[in-house]
Design a protein around this motif. Structure first.
Motif, PDB file in Angstrom:
ATOM      1  N   ASN A  84      30.267  58.143  47.273  1.00  0.00           N
ATOM      2  CA  ASN A  84      31.004  57.164  46.482  1.00  0.00           C
ATOM      3  C   ASN A  84      30.070  56.578  45.418  1.00  0.00           C
ATOM      4  OD1 ASN A  84      33.449  57.410  47.810  1.00  0.00           O
ATOM      5  ND2 ASN A  84      33.077  55.701  49.207  1.00  0.00           N
ATOM      6  N   HIS A 119      27.677  54.449  43.349  1.00  0.00           N
ATOM      7  CA  HIS A 119      26.882  53.289  43.750  1.00  0.00           C
ATOM      8  C   HIS A 119      25.582  53.241  42.964  1.00  0.00           C
ATOM      9  CE1 HIS A 119      25.321  56.565  46.300  1.00  0.00           C
ATOM     10  NE2 HIS A 119      24.171  55.890  46.304  1.00  0.00           N
ATOM     11  N   ILE A 139      30.313  47.661  54.772  1.00  0.00           N
ATOM     12  CA  ILE A 139      31.366  48.135  53.886  1.00  0.00           C
ATOM     13  C   ILE A 139      31.755  49.589  54.136  1.00  0.00           C
ATOM     14  CG2 ILE A 139      30.651  46.518  52.099  1.00  0.00           C
ATOM     15  CD1 ILE A 139      29.517  48.893  50.523  1.00  0.00           C
ATOM     16  N   LYS A 140      30.979  50.331  54.914  1.00  0.00           N
ATOM     17  CA  LYS A 140      31.180  51.779  55.044  1.00  0.00           C
ATOM     18  C   LYS A 140      32.572  52.151  55.549  1.00  0.00           C
ATOM     19  CE  LYS A 140      26.677  54.039  55.336  1.00  0.00           C
ATOM     20  NZ  LYS A 140      25.724  54.800  56.179  1.00  0.00           N
ATOM     21  N   GLN A 164      31.451  59.421  52.162  1.00  0.00           N
ATOM     22  CA  GLN A 164      31.174  58.027  51.826  1.00  0.00           C
ATOM     23  C   GLN A 164      29.891  57.866  51.034  1.00  0.00           C
ATOM     24  OE1 GLN A 164      28.739  55.675  52.938  1.00  0.00           O
ATOM     25  NE2 GLN A 164      29.726  54.010  51.782  1.00  0.00           N
ATOM     26  N   THR A 217      35.003  44.783  57.934  1.00  0.00           N
ATOM     27  CA  THR A 217      34.010  44.745  56.861  1.00  0.00           C
ATOM     28  C   THR A 217      33.559  43.319  56.604  1.00  0.00           C
ATOM     29  OG1 THR A 217      34.656  46.781  55.725  1.00  0.00           O
ATOM     30  CG2 THR A 217      33.742  45.031  54.349  1.00  0.00           C
ATOM     31  N   LEU A 220      25.493  47.528  53.536  1.00  0.00           N
ATOM     32  CA  LEU A 220      26.003  48.891  53.449  1.00  0.00           C
ATOM     33  C   LEU A 220      26.729  49.283  54.732  1.00  0.00           C
ATOM     34  CD1 LEU A 220      26.259  51.447  51.818  1.00  0.00           C
ATOM     35  CD2 LEU A 220      23.984  52.144  52.605  1.00  0.00           C
ATOM     36  N   TRP A 244      28.550  49.132  45.248  1.00  0.00           N
ATOM     37  CA  TRP A 244      29.169  50.343  45.793  1.00  0.00           C
ATOM     38  C   TRP A 244      30.660  50.292  45.512  1.00  0.00           C
ATOM     39  CZ3 TRP A 244      27.770  54.671  48.871  1.00  0.00           C
ATOM     40  CH2 TRP A 244      26.415  54.766  49.188  1.00  0.00           C
ATOM     41  N   GLN A 245      31.197  51.416  45.018  1.00  0.00           N
ATOM     42  CA  GLN A 245      32.648  51.541  44.981  1.00  0.00           C
ATOM     43  C   GLN A 245      33.051  52.153  46.317  1.00  0.00           C
ATOM     44  OE1 GLN A 245      35.512  54.172  42.349  1.00  0.00           O
ATOM     45  NE2 GLN A 245      35.268  52.123  41.452  1.00  0.00           N
ATOM     46  N   GLN A 246      33.665  51.330  47.153  1.00  0.00           N
ATOM     47  CA  GLN A 246      33.912  51.724  48.531  1.00  0.00           C
ATOM     48  C   GLN A 246      35.399  51.890  48.814  1.00  0.00           C
ATOM     49  OE1 GLN A 246      31.934  52.757  50.884  1.00  0.00           O
ATOM     50  NE2 GLN A 246      33.701  53.060  52.208  1.00  0.00           N
TER      51      GLN A 246
END
Length: 814
Positions: A513, A515, A456-457, A510, A439, A453, A478-480
């Motif tokens: 999540n 965002h 971080i996926k 995903q 990441t 994006l 984003w809460q990842q």
């Protein structure tokens, strides 16, 4: 030469024998002859103030050329012909300035602390192994090995080992001489261990399954819902309230037997965890769009809250390759910039606080633990022998049974306080193969929102809130992470593990999540609060913190034409939003006629308080002592019935409950014949707090900073107390934006202005050099205490000849 008076003083008073206390404790005998040797001992670590860091290195592992420009703060700016050489140089620099830190942290992560700390660390080491830290790191290495970032990890490891290979005994960091051991060869596995230790720190303490299971012997599930609610009344969610959510892609099915077998089971577990992560591990981050800034460009801010240490958990640097130009802070022991910015954008992280770890009760066929009952048949376990080597030559043996859920963490072979013949396996997302480092590799070279994006996926554990801003004007969060898709109340308590009924049925897709991108309000923020309001379609338990988010939301919503200075002020904000709600209640219900003169004196301090937790505030001290006393008076007779005692409801819950219902049933003390009122309890709690306040006043500690004694310890805690920075003039608390407690708080403050030529400001409470004998050991601490920042010099190719370059290290092929 600062190290010499420290060591001489300690030698005279303590015989150079230290006690390693938290978390691994042990008396450490020191080989005095070797330690005091002029040729090989601590004298060799004393660094002159005019130390010369210029170095030319010809090494076989270099493919092209890498040049490192060190500025006046000893921050390296790496310029490399290729990516591999850049990460080689990063590994070398980490080892050069932070080797002991890297070594200690990964030994502890692997469950090998006993090798340097002795027998008192054995239980810690066994818990690490039973949690599956080695197992998790091994799975991570497999994921790294098949990824396109493996080359970067390999290069980084080679750089670390190049430095280790160059060390003579006299050049060993001071701590190795004190503890009498030597560094081991670095591997990608050790980097994986470091990342899994971060996963433990940020995700292994966000669940309360064991505590709630014990509490269920005293309270009903409905009562526990009220005591530990999922959504606070005052919640300011990360994703703006009212944001519509997509129809869930997975709908987990609650087993028919859940209510009777799971929610209705009243059997406690009575387990005391050895090394539960600090509940305050968290952070703040926020981003303001150009529509609300003076410059018309976004400003991004981040301050991660962690246990503070010398050397710091962070190491500042810049890495320039043909693909990227990234600046920020890194984790010694791992490649890449973790929090920072590049030519196009900036990013930061805070902890998601989500529960991603559950316990399942296993039924073994017999004491051999070779088979367990699962889905109607006896199923073989995988037994993994563990040898815990202990300083002095002893060995402690253990065997961990692995099931379909994961390792059996708690059984009668590990803990004697486990109720009944019970075996608890742990399912934790950190066990799954993952490569979180990738990441950051891709964030370092990202150019826009789509790149961010994509980067971080694949980040799985620990769940993080990745905040983003770009020079093109986009802002996002984003809460990842890899989050289980749970049915309501799944995983709140220990679950049956005899079949697949209670297993996780999948993970939240995903794209679902939480965002937000470019919201109309013009800003986004996270402060470890619940990410979404109650309309989110999944059950997402966690250990959320609400008050800081409330304060940040109030401050940002009132700002316009925002500047960097405004953001600096917000990161240092001491506003106590909890006290804003509670102090009027305290003053309303306290029976002043029942107070004596001394008690009225402290009441008057609170009455005239400005509701800020400044370092010189006496009101903050009175408030905290009074609240702590009130909390005990309300909860101890009820929550105290659970053994071991369940953590008390958090401050926000307590205050919101009192504001809604002054006659709530928990106010009454069940152990007295009378029925106490809120006025009784508030008055009594003030009276009970007075001795503590009088003692603090007599010792000249009534000011908040003196009361809590903010301290940045050396990694070895009390063992190397002379190398700590104690009595820092800092206010704050875990629920205040400037979240400093005794030794935990903002570990890195960063502000990035994306207007014109990107400018950055940052500071952490430490220094670049881990050597206590260096002037760069703690030279940022005073700047951090004063709420000031260092300007982050973002070098470009044209700056190589700049006068800001103080030293140069060259890597070339031998």
């Amino acid at each position: 030469m600062r190290i010499i008076p420290f060591i001489i003083s300690t030698a005279l008073t303590g015989g150079l024998v230290y006690l390693l206390n938290n978390p691994i404790g042990e008396s450490i005998p020191m080989p005095l002859g070797k330690f005091l040797s002029p040729q090989h001992g601590f004298w060799q670590n004393a660094e002159p103030t005019d130390a010369d860091y210029n170095t030319d290195l010809a090494l076989p592992d270099i493919e092209g050329k890498a040049e490192v420009y060190l500025d006046e703060r000893l921050v390296p700016h790496i310029f490399a012909d290729n990516e591999r050489d850049a990460y080689f140089a990063q590994g070398y620099l980490h080892a050069r300035f932070r080797l002991f830190q890297m070594d200690l942290q990964t030994l502890a992560a692997e469950g090998r602390a006993s090798e340097i700390a002795g027998e008192k660390a054995v239980r810690f080491d066994r818990e690490q192994r039973r949690l599956g830290m080695k197992y998790a790191a091994e799975n991570a290495v497999k994921a790294i090995g098949t990824s396109d970032t493996k080359f970067a990890f390999d290069a980084y490891t080679a750089g670390v080992n190049a430095y280790i290979s160059s060390l003579t005994e006299s050049q060993l960091p001071l701590e190795y001489k004190i503890l009498n051991f030597k560094p081991e060869k670095w591997t990608n596995y050790r980097t994986a261990l470091l990342l899994k230790m971060m996963a433990k720190m940020l995700s292994s303490g966000t669940e309360s399954d064991l505590a709630y299971t014990n509490a269920k012997t005293v309270f009903s599930d409905e009562e526990l819902k009220a005591l530990y609610p999922q959504v606070n009344d005052s919640l300011m969610p990360i994703v703006p309230a009212g944001t519509p959510f997509a129809t869930p892609g997975i709908v987990p099915v609650k087993p028919a037997i859940a209510d009777s077998l799971y929610l209705g089971n009243k059997q406690p577990v009575n387990i005391t965890e050895v090394s539960r992560p600090d509940k305050n591990n968290g952070s703040n981050n926020w981003v303001v769009s150009g529509s609300r800034t003076e410059s018309g460009a976004p400003i991004l801010c981040n301050d991660p809250h962690l246990e503070l240490s010398l050397p710091s958990i962070w190491y500042e640097l810049q890495v320039v390759t043909p693909k990227s130009n990234a600046y920020g802070v890194s984790l010694p022991g791992s490649p890449f910039v973790i929090i920072g910015f590049n030519d196009s954008l900036a990013w930061g992280v805070t902890n998601a606080q989500r529960d991603v770890k559950d316990y399942f009760e296993i039924k073994f066929k017999d004491n051999s633990k070779k088979e367990y009952w699962f889905n109607g048949q006896w199923t073989p376990t995988t037994l993994k022998p563990e040898e815990v080597k202990i300083k002095g030559g002893k060995v402690a043996y253990d065997t961990v049974a692995y099931t379909v859920f994961g390792p059996v963490m708690y059984d009668e072979n590990f803990t004697d306080d486990l109720t009944g013949n019970r075996n608890l396996a742990v399912r934790w997302t950190a066990h799954d193969p993952s490569n979180e480092g990738s990441t950051f590799y891709y964030l370092n070279q990202a150019k826009n929102y789509d790149d961010y994006l994509a980067a971080i996926k694949n980040f799985q554990c620990p769940g993080q809130n990745f905040v983003f801003a770009s020079k093109s004007g986009d802002i996002a969060i984003w809460q990842q992470g890899k989050f289980p898709a749970r049915w309501d109340r799944q995983g709140i308590y220990v679950m049956p593990g005899t079949d697949s009924s209670f297993m996780w049925q999948g993970f939240i897709p995903q794209e679902e999540n939480p965002h937000s991108k470019n919201p109309t309000l013009g800003y986004l923020f996270s402060a470890n609060q619940r990410p979404v309001d109650s309309t989110y379609p999944y059950f997402i338990p966690g250990s959320y913190i609400t008050p800081r988010g409330v304060t940040i939301a109030k401050e940002l919503s009132s700002m316009d034409k925002v500047t960097v200075r405004d953001m600096m002020n917000l990161q240092s904000n001491y506003r106590n939003s909890l006290a804003e709600n509670l102090v009027p209640l305290l003053l309303k219900y306290v029976r002043e006629n029942d107070l004596n003169g001394e008690e009225k004196k402290f009441l008057d301090i609170l009455r005239t308080w400005d509701l800020r937790g400044d370092p010189d505030s006496k009101g903050q001290t009175v408030f905290q002592c009074w609240y702590d006393s009130l909390e005990q008076e309300i909860w101890r007779d009820d929550i105290g019935q659970t053994k071991p005692m369940t953590p008390l409801p958090d401050e926000q819950v307590t205050i919101e409950w009192l504001l809604k219902d002054s006659a709530m049933k928990y106010v009454d003390n069940r152990n007295t014949p009378v029925v106490e009122t809120l006025a009784d309890v508030i008055t009594l709690s003030l009276k009970k707090s007075i001795p503590n306040l009088q003692k603090a006043e007599a010792e000249n500690r009534l000011n908040w900073s003196a009361f809590k004694n903010p301290t940045v310890y050396h990694l070895l805690k009390e063992s190397l107390l002379p190398f700590a920075r104690k009595g820092l003039h800092v206010g704050g608390s875990g629920y205040i934006v400037n979240a400093m407690t005794h030794s935990h708080g903002p570990s890195w403050r960063m502000i990035i202005d994306l207007s014109g030529k990107t400018t950055g400001y940052g500071v952490y409470p430490g220094g670049q050099n881990g050597n206590p004998g260096s002037r760069f050991y703690d030279n940022f601490v005073d700047t951090w205490v004063e709420g000031k920042y260092n300007t982050l010099w973002f070098m470009h190719e044209a700056d190589r000849a700049s006068e800001m370059v103080k030293w140069k290290i060259t890597f070339s092929k031998s």
